[in-house]
Each structure stands twice: as C-alpha cells, then as structure tokens.
Design a protein around this motif. Structure first.
Motif, mmCIF file in Angstrom:
data_model
loop_
_atom_site.group_PDB
_atom_site.id
_atom_site.type_symbol
_atom_site.label_atom_id
_atom_site.label_comp_id
_atom_site.label_asym_id
_atom_site.label_seq_id
_atom_site.Cartn_x
_atom_site.Cartn_y
_atom_site.Cartn_z
ATOM 1 N N LEU A 170 0.827 -1.210 0.000
ATOM 2 C CA LEU A 170 0.000 0.000 0.000
ATOM 3 C C LEU A 170 0.862 1.261 0.000
ATOM 4 N N GLY A 171 2.040 1.158 0.578
ATOM 5 C CA GLY A 171 2.957 2.301 0.569
ATOM 6 C C GLY A 171 3.487 2.559 -0.828
ATOM 7 N N ASN A 172 3.694 1.505 -1.583
ATOM 8 C CA ASN A 172 4.155 1.645 -2.957
ATOM 9 C C ASN A 172 3.576 0.511 -3.808
ATOM 10 N N LEU A 200 5.392 -2.172 -6.083
ATOM 11 C CA LEU A 200 6.188 -3.298 -5.601
ATOM 12 C C LEU A 200 5.425 -4.613 -5.729
ATOM 13 N N PHE A 258 -7.693 -5.496 -3.352
ATOM 14 C CA PHE A 258 -8.011 -4.465 -2.356
ATOM 15 C C PHE A 258 -7.855 -3.083 -2.975
ATOM 16 N N TYR A 278 -10.679 -0.333 -3.466
ATOM 17 C CA TYR A 278 -10.462 0.958 -2.790
ATOM 18 C C TYR A 278 -10.666 2.092 -3.798
ATOM 19 N N HIS A 284 -13.981 4.726 -3.888
ATOM 20 C CA HIS A 284 -13.788 6.157 -3.635
ATOM 21 C C HIS A 284 -14.037 6.996 -4.884
ATOM 22 N N ALA A 320 -12.575 14.306 -6.992
ATOM 23 C CA ALA A 320 -11.850 14.705 -5.782
ATOM 24 C C ALA A 320 -10.878 13.607 -5.331
ATOM 25 N N PHE A 321 -11.047 12.415 -5.896
ATOM 26 C CA PHE A 321 -10.205 11.283 -5.484
ATOM 27 C C PHE A 321 -9.215 10.919 -6.589
ATOM 28 N N THR A 322 -7.956 10.782 -6.212
ATOM 29 C CA THR A 322 -6.948 10.313 -7.165
ATOM 30 C C THR A 322 -6.682 8.842 -6.868
ATOM 31 N N HIS A 371 -5.210 5.220 -6.323
ATOM 32 C CA HIS A 371 -3.929 4.810 -5.752
ATOM 33 C C HIS A 371 -3.347 3.671 -6.582
#
Lengths: 413, 258, 188
Positions: free
Chosen positions: B59-61, B64, B227, B231, B235, B242-244, B246
C-alpha cells in the motif's frame, strides 16, 4: 521543507482533539494510516478515512492492532510517512512491533488516546496510565519520543511535529494524548501550507553499492532507504551490523542497541519541549502533562490565592525526560507536585531527578475522571509546609482516594 | 530450504519481473548472501507479521511485488492471512509448512520436529490451499521441497496474478535440519514416495492425512478485484474527481506503473 | 466566563448542542469556548451530557465547577446535575420530560416543551435545536446570528431549513417567555 498545500486543510474549525490529530497527520504528509478503531481514538481514524482519500492518503482498517502497526512499518519502508491510531488495549497489542520498528529505525507516529485501564478498563473515559508503557512497553532497550498535547490545537500542531521528529531521529514517536483532550472540542486554526514546516525523509542518495543501512551520521541517525530502489536491502529485527546483517557478538550488540538509545539521549536538548510559567522564586512547582496540566491550572490559581508561590512546568514532551531541568529546579524550589491520572508513573522520574533536594508529592487519580483542582491546591499547600525535603515520593491522599480508603475499598452502591 | 530459495529464484526469473521491485518480508530467516543472490529487498519481521508488513509495503508503494514468506503453520498471524486473503491484498504468500513426516510404529505421522515434539504429534496439519481458497485467494497451489521446477512455475504464474496468491510448500524445518543432511535426504525421499501431483484438484480434497498421499499441484486460479482496485472503485464512485486513484488501474495488468 | 451543562440521554443531540453553541461562540462570536463530552458505557439511550465553557479569554481549566446554565432534556440528566448549579444559575428544561424540584437560591428556571415543538415540526430529533433557540434567547451567552451561522455543517445539509425553523421556534418562544416574565414583574 514546507507542507504540501494539497494535504493541508487550511481553515478555522471547531473540532475535537482526535479529529485535529487526524488533520495534523495529513498536513505532515502522512500517506498511509492503518488502524483498528477503538474508543476513544476512533474519531481520529475516522477523520483520516474521511479526508484521506481526497488528499492522497491511503487508509486501511486492519484485522487487529498487530496488523495495523506491522502494516505501517511496512509502508514506512516503501517510502511513506505513516501513522497508526489506538488506545490502551490496542497499544498493548502493538508493543512487540513497536520494538521491531525501533530496532529497524523506522520513522512512524503512534497516536494513543489513553483511556482508563488496565484491560478493557473504562473505554469512554480518560487515563494517563500508559506513560511508562510508552517508554518501556516493548522488550529490550530502545528510546522513544513521547508528546502529550493539552488541547485540540496542540493535537494538530504536535502531530505535525511528531512526524517531523520521527523523520529526524528515525524512531517511534508516540502522541500520548488522553480521552479528555481527544474528545475536547475547541477552535483549531489550520494555517496555510507555507506556514507548516515538514521534515522530509532523510534518504540515502549515493551509489547502491555504497549503501550501508545502519551506518550512522554525526547525529547517530543513519540515512533511510526504501524498498524497490535496487539497494538489495537486508533489514532484520535481529541485532545487526552497519550492513544490516545479523550478528550475535556482544560488541555489535552494544554498537547496534547503544545507538538506538544514544541517538535520542545525545539529541535530547533539541527534542525536549517544556512550557514553564511562574517558575522564578516559586516554592512549589507543579509538574504535569496532557489534560492534567489544564486541570492543575485551577489548583495553582487556588493555591496562589492563599499566597503560595507556585510555578508550573508542563511536560510537552514527556520522553525523553528533562532530567537536567528538573535537577536544576530541585535546587531552587521546596517541592514538586505531580498530578497525573495514574498511581505514580512520571512522578518517579521527577523524584529521580530531584535527588532528594526537594519534596516530590504525587497527586494520584485512578482514571475515568480528572483531578479535583482543590486536591491539587491542597497538595501544594501540604508540600510547601514541609520543613525539609521529604524522602522518596509522597503520595497525597485526595478526597476521592480517602473516600475509597475509608470505606475499606467497599463502596456503597 | 535451499531448494525453495532456488525455486523462488527461478520463479522470479521466469516471471520476467524486475527484481528491484520485489520485496520479501519473511518471518523465516534468510542468509544475507541468499538475499543478495536473489537481488530483492528482504525484511525479516517478527514471527507471524510478514503478511501485515507486506500489506503495508504494497500500500505504501503499489509498484512493488511482495512475496511474504510465512512459517510456523501461521500459528502466529494466521488472521493476517485470513483477512489479507479476504480483502485480496496483492501478495504472493509462500507458506512454508515444516510439518514433516516421520514413521512411528510403522506408520507415517506428522511431527513438527522431533526436537520439539519427542512423542510425535497428535494434531492434524492445516489444509492451507483449502483455507486460502475459502477466504478468496485468486491462486492456490501446494508443492514439496522436491518439486522445485513446478514450484518455480507456480511462483512465476502467481507473481502475475492480481490479488492474493498462496503456495504451500512442504519443506523440512529450515534451521533444525540445516546440518542434518541425512534426515534432509530421508525426508525428500519421503516426499518423493508419498506425494502425488493432482493439478486442478478441489482443495477441499487436498487435506494432508497421516495415511494418504500428499496431494500437490496447482489447485485454483481465478480473478477477483484486489483491495487496491476496490479501494479505487469505491472512492471514485463516491468522491469522483476529488479522489486520485492509488497505484495502477485494474486494466493495466502486470508490474503496474504507479 | 460561563459554564454550561447540557444533559439528556444518548440520541437527543446533547453533545451536538454543545458543539453548535461552542462553534457559534468561538468562531462567530470570537470568544473562547471549550466543549467536553461525556457519555456512559453505552452511548445510545444512556445518560449523556456535554459541558461548555465560554470565556472572553483563553479557557485554561476546561470543566465546570458550578454551572451557570443547566439545560436539562431528561429527568435523569436533571437529577444528576441539579446540585452542580451555582446559586445564581439558570435552569432550562423540557417541561414534558423534566419535573424540577422547587428552585433553590436565586436559580431561575425556564421551561419549554421543546420535544413537543419538534414533533409539531414533524421530527422529534430537532428538539435539541429548539432548545438551543430557547437557550440563545434566554441566556444571551451566544448571539442569535452566530448560532444560525453555526448550524450548517453540524446538521444534515438537507435538514438545514427544518433545523433553522426549529431554532426560530425555540428562540421566539424564549423571547415570549422573557417578555411575559418582564411584564409580570412590571405588574407586581
């Protein structure tokens, strides 16, 4: 570096401390929050879930707190600034991984809205009894930074600061708030992004072959890396050398762990923040933190009306502890009075630093409520009337405590 | 364990993915040289937390590729597996099952290791592929340390799956048996004699029993929104512009492009 | 400085009342206002209260010592916080839900059928806003304009007109009561 305007919710709000902390995290550039909702911290997690997706902060509700903290450590190593949010029971579950995070020198922020404990305790009401756990909750030696805000505005300001400290010292930073501050609603001003300083991650920028993940700089803090950059990282919670490789030798153990401790200790003057008022010439100094410092104000006012010279020292950062300052003040004042919502935690550090030069009086409180200011005032009066410094920590019997003791712990329903 | 490392190596090779973008959070210790030879990033995490830590890495990147390696029958952190699979976090979980077999009174029974369990064990092992499939894993397989070629192929395939894949690997306990080569080879002989390949077998039928053959193979392969996909969809639906989103979008399969 | 207690049971909007009045005071009246909530182990239906301290200067001690105003929306809430009222406090209560004791000291009591008014407007849950209108008219601690400005964002957007109507209803009733009491005094 200044904050990213996209993630700063500039404006004037009337919000509680939990929400303010959530907004503070976003402003600080937190890009990943994993949590498991728990009273009384839920509103902070909700604030992140509500606003996060609009400012590029990803959130996940994990299956438990063990998962939450592990996930934020993972995200930190993929380059994100990260935070988790919890309260007592969740905080206990996180302790193992907190040590892991400290060992890996992972920058992360942990927001603990303290409630009454132990166990389930009083979920909806306050406590300050996790203070020692925040310092020593995980096994082994390590140091953390712990901050205790006393208002929603401070929850915003110091959450930003917590992220900055985490990046600077690559250590766990705990915001040790409490239910009172978390659920207290006040005006919060969120400034423009250009007025908010944020600390960027201290990333290694040299050649991959030269990278040694735990090779410290002059301030004892090594440069951080992130996964996916071709650095062939080997990162382990096992005691390691500068390359990160496991070693079991006692020399390496000292080098590895001593630095975790010393990087905070040698920088403590830069980290510690205190707020003092009326200290000069004070016969009694009230040392407090979090909600107790706002409650103590009233007690101090009452004592001053009786003509007692009282000063206040607020521990904005509780850990690392301001040993030198307390030691210095112990030579000048008659007594320290320490109201905290527990049966004696931070007070023992005050006593350690007072070295017997001043009396140290604990005003205890069992939680689920705050001190009666009259008890703080009475404790101040009691302390100032001692002819010579008392030994150890004297526990002042508050009205509440007396009512419990007098009934022989049997309370009338 | 070495044969598993070799299979991971070959699997990554066959997948054609950039090794620099692969992270292995593991609660089983790897040697630094091993990690160096794999050319990946490696994190040795507290026992049971590889999947949760790996979820954070992902989730951080989202660029990967994460291969959590878990041991100890997931007694620690089993819940991370259950929920990571449910939410279809994009991870390839290698579940090292060191529940080895030993002959007691002429009959093969599972033991953890003789060192820990002098009187053998009376507990049944998990049916991991069935557990994973029930929770919604998009890919399930089981191989033994002997099936290195098949294992490598499964790893290569699973690395291209969007979602949670799991491969159970029956292998000797890594540290206890490291120097006991006799037992190692005895065990591999045991795997050779007692396993049977049944690809596409319903994982419900793949339980490991004391008397039966160990069923190995690639069992299931399906598609489900990950996930991150869910997600993003959720959103975008509610927040619109308004949502970019991920990470990479669902139609772009493979390595992703951030 | 004014210390205000809102008391009732969970689901009545007791905490929300504190937030609306606090927001009005601190953001639109440029005062300082600290709102603290407390609820029992079970939020819904359990005893629930919020405390609001409004001050011209920064609020240091954030809690009530002796309340200047008690707004009671339930009998249990009234019973619990009656003794907290100062000698010259004001009691505002929902007359259909609370039966107060004979007033002590110089305490002034003002009654409103807030829940009944809300029901007349079509929905019971705006009773707290009716009460806030009444509170504004009677106590003068927060201005009428600021209270109306504080409502958006704190009530559902669609229900804003209804909430404004509820607020007006309570405010008008408060003004009437005051005028009546004033003229009664004049007659005496």
């Amino acid at each position: 570096m200044k904050a990213d305007p996209k993630s700063v919710l500039t404006g004037v709000y009337y919000i509680d401390g939990d929400v303010a902390a959530g907004y503070g995290a976003l402003a600080a550039g937190c890009k990943f929050v994993a949590g498991y909702p728990i009273t009384p911290s839920t509103e902070a997690f909700e604030a992140v879930c509500h606003r996060g997706p609009k400012v590029g902060t990803v959130f996940i509700q994990m299956e438990d707190e063990l998962g939450s903290i592990s996930a934020i450590l993972g995200a930190a190593w993929s380059g994100a600034k990260t935070m988790t949010i919890t309260s007592g029971p969740g905080y206990s579950l996180m302790q193992d991984a907190i040590g892991f995070g400290a060992m890996l020198e992972t920058p992360f922020v942990l927001l603990n809205i303290q409630r009454g404990g132990p166990s389930t305790g009083v979920p909806t009401k306050t406590g300050q009894a996790d203070m020692m756990q925040s310092r020593w909750g995980s096994h082994g030696d390590y140091e953390v930074i712990a901050i205790a805000p006393d208002s929603p505005q401070e929850m915003f300001d110091y959450t930003v600061k917590a992220f900055n400290l985490a990046e600077k010292y690559r250590c766990p930073v705990m915001i040790m708030s409490d239910e009172c501050v978390g659920h207290m609603t006040e005006k919060v001003v969120i400034p423009e992004a250009e007025k908010i300083d944020v600390e960027p991650r201290r990333l290694f920028t040299g050649k991959a072959a030269d990278y040694r993940p735990f090779s410290p700089g002059p301030d004892l803090v090594p440069k951080m890396a992130k996964a996916g950059e071709g650095l062939n990282l080997y990162i382990t919670g096992v005691v390691h050398n500068e390359n990160g490789h496991p070693v079991a030798d006692e020399k390496y153990k000292s080098a590895c762990i001593r630095r975790l401790v010393d990087k905070i200790r040698i920088n403590k003057d830069k980290i510690i923040e205190l707020k003092e008022e009326g200290i000069d010439g004070a016969d009694v100094i009230v040392v407090s933190y979090g909600i107790s410092s706002r409650v103590a104000v009233k007690g101090v006012e009452m004592a001053r009306q009786k003509g007692i010279k009282v000063g206040t020292l607020r521990l904005v950062t509780v850990w690392p502890f301001p040993d030198d300052r307390i030691n210095e003040l112990a030579m000048k004042t008659k007594a320290f009075v320490v109201p905290e919502i527990n049966y004696g935690q931070v007070v023992y550090d005050v006593a350690r630093c007072a070295h017997g030069h001043a009396s140290v009086v604990l005003v205890p409180h069992g939680g689920a409520g705050v001190h009666n200011p009259a008890d703080v005032a009475d404790a101040i009066e009691f302390a100032v009337n001692q002819e010579k410094p008392m030994e150890g920590v004297h526990e002042f019997k508050t009205r509440l405590e007396k009512s419990v003791f007098e009934g022989g712990f049997k309370l009338k329903e | 364990m070495n044969s598993i490392i070799e299979a991971i190596n070959k699997g990554i090779e066959q997948s054609g993915l950039d090794r620099n973008k692969i992270s292995i959070p593991s609660d089983i210790p790897f040697e630094p040289e091993t990690v160096k030879s794999l050319g990946v990033d490696y994190f040795q995490v507290p026992r049971g937390r590889a999947i949760a830590f790996g979820s954070g890495l992902k989730l951080g990147n989202p660029e990967l590729k994460i291969i959590p390696v878990v041991g100890d029958l997931m007694t620690l952190g089993g819940n991370h597996f259950v929920h990571g699979t449910r939410r279809n976090m994009e991870l390839l979980v290698l579940c090292i099952n060191s529940f080895v077999y030993h002959k007691v009174a002429g009959k093969s029974v599972p033991v953890v290791t003789e060192a820990f369990s002098p009187y053998s064990t009376f507990e049944e092992p998990f049916n991991f592929p069935h557990l994973g499939n029930s929770c919604g894993a998009v890919y399930t397989a089981r191989w033994t340390a002997l099936h290195t070629a098949e294992l490598a192929k499964s790893i290569a395939e699973a690395l291209h799956k969007r979602g949670m894949s799991m491969i159970e690997i029956l292998a000797p306990g890594p540290s206890y048996y490291r120097y006991v080569t006799d037992l190692d080879s005895e065990l591999l002989q045991f795997y050779f004699e007692n396993s049977t390949v049944k690809n596409d077998e319903d994982p419900r039928n793949a339980a490991i029993t004391a008397d039966g053959k160990i069923i190995v193979g690639k069992f299931t392969d399906k598609e489900r929104a990950t996930f991150i996909d869910s997600y993003n969809i959720q959103h975008t639906k509610i927040l619109g512009d308004a949502f970019t989103p991920h990470g990479s979008l669902p139609e772009k399969t493979g390595g992703g492009n951030g | 400085m004014a210390e205000i207690r809102f008391a009732g049971y969970g689901g009545q909007g007791i905490i929300r009342s504190g937030i609306i009045a606090g927001k009005a005071a601190s953001i639109f009246d440029s005062k300082y206002a600290t709102m603290s909530q407390s609820f029992g182990p079970e939020a819904r239906g359990g005893a629930c209260s919020s405390q609001l301290v409004i001050s011209e200067s920064k609020v240091l001690y954030p809690y009530i010592t002796n309340s200047d105003v008690l707004v009671a929306m339930s009998q249990a809430g009234y019973d619990k916080f009656e003794s907290e009222m100062g000698e010259e406090a004001m009691l505002l209560y929902d007359e259909d839900l609370v039966k107060p004791k004979p007033p002590r000291g110089k305490i002034l009591a003002h009654a409103i059928p807030a829940t009944r008014f809300a029901e007349e407007l079509g929905i019971k849950i705006v009773a707290n806003v009716v009460m806030l209108g009444f509170f504004t008219a009677i106590t003068n601690l927060v201005t009428y304009d600021s209270m109306k400005k504080a409502l958006p964002g704190l009530v559902p957007e669609k229900a804003l007109p209804l909430n404004l109507k509820a607020f007006e209803r309570g405010y008008e009733y408060g003004k009437e009561i005051l005028a009546k009491k004033q003229s009664n005094k004049g007659n005496k």
